[in-house]
Write a protein that holds these residues in place. Structure first.
Motif, short mmCIF file in Angstrom:
data_model
loop_
_atom_site.label_atom_id
_atom_site.label_comp_id
_atom_site.label_asym_id
_atom_site.label_seq_id
_atom_site.Cartn_x
_atom_site.Cartn_y
_atom_site.Cartn_z
N SER A 139 1.64 -4.14 -0.59
CA SER A 139 0.54 -4.26 -1.59
C SER A 139 0.84 -3.48 -2.82
CB SER A 139 -0.95 -3.76 -0.85
OG SER A 139 -1.81 -3.92 -2.04
N ASP A 140 0.50 -4.15 -3.89
CA ASP A 140 0.52 -3.48 -5.16
C ASP A 140 -0.93 -3.01 -5.90
OD1 ASP A 140 -0.55 -5.89 -6.02
OD2 ASP A 140 0.70 -6.48 -7.49
N LYS A 141 -1.87 -2.96 -4.82
CA LYS A 141 -3.28 -2.50 -5.26
C LYS A 141 -3.54 -1.21 -4.40
CE LYS A 141 -4.93 -7.48 -5.42
NZ LYS A 141 -3.63 -7.87 -5.75
N VAL A 142 -4.83 -0.88 -4.65
CA VAL A 142 -5.01 0.59 -4.09
C VAL A 142 -5.34 0.04 -2.47
CG1 VAL A 142 -7.00 2.22 -3.92
CG2 VAL A 142 -5.90 1.65 -6.20
N PHE A 143 -5.19 0.70 -1.49
CA PHE A 143 -5.32 0.24 -0.18
C PHE A 143 -5.56 1.60 0.69
CE2 PHE A 143 -0.74 1.18 -0.59
CZ PHE A 143 -0.39 2.12 0.67
N CYS A 144 -6.17 1.36 1.71
CA CYS A 144 -6.53 2.47 2.74
C CYS A 144 -5.75 2.23 3.87
CB CYS A 144 -8.08 2.28 3.25
SG CYS A 144 -8.67 3.55 4.25
#
Length: 188
Positions: A139-144
């Motif tokens: 992922s290139d997004k914020v992730f949990c």
């Protein structure tokens, strides 16, 4: 995806975070006794220095325990491990399309130490031997991330991989709770 999920509405300014990272004078800690290339490196950052990012979390002062930068060296693989904490939200600072989080199953664990300025300290983090890959997350997004699940990091790029990682206070240090809060609109 059982052990990670994206938080696409979480806004971040990677260039601003990169400058915060470069200006951060805190001491690095290294997980393990392996070579620095095969170890995860971390250092605290003041909540005030990243406030515009972390304040996107509802009731962030009640939720957040600490915030750290995590660094993985170029062309390195962080072996399967579990953290002391149970959940993290990671914000990309310097990342690449070749980076991935991998999840494993394993029954063979060993204790890990943290090295801070040459001094070893005990931790509840573990490393795992003879793992079986069960899941890959990119992922290139914020992730949990479920940090109690056995996971590793692959940095396939020629640069350091850096994320800003948010850790949660006691009762919120629970992956399923954070996931439920997100799904119910109580997190962001």
């Amino acid at each position: 995806m059982l052990n990670a999920f994206e938080i696409p509405e979480f806004k971040f300014n990677a260039e601003q975070l990169k400058q915060t990272y470069l200006n951060n004078k805190n001491v690095w800690a290294m997980y393990g006794k392996d070579s620095p290339k095969d170890s995860l490196h971390t250092k605290y950052v003041s909540k005030e220095d990243v406030l515009e990012h972390i304040s996107q979390l509802k009731n962030y002062e009640e939720l957040i325990d600490n915030v750290k930068f995590f660094k993985t060296y170029p062309k390195s693989i962080i072996p399967p491990h579990t953290d002391k904490r149970k959940v993290a939200i990671n914000i990309p600072v310097i990342t690449d399309k070749n980076d991935k989080i991998t999840f494993f199953e394993s029954k063979e664990s060993e204790d890990v130490v943290i090295q801070v300025e040459g001094e070893e300290k005990q931790t509840t983090a573990k490393r795992y031997n003879n793992p079986t890959l069960i899941e890959t997350f990119v992922s290139d997004k914020v992730f949990c991330l479920n940090t109690r699940a056995i996971h590793g990091v692959t940095n396939g790029s020629d640069n350091d991989r850096v994320v800003l990682s948010i850790s949660f206070k006691e009762k919120y240090d629970d992956y399923n709770l954070i996931k439920d809060m997100y799904n119910n609109g109580q997190l962001i």
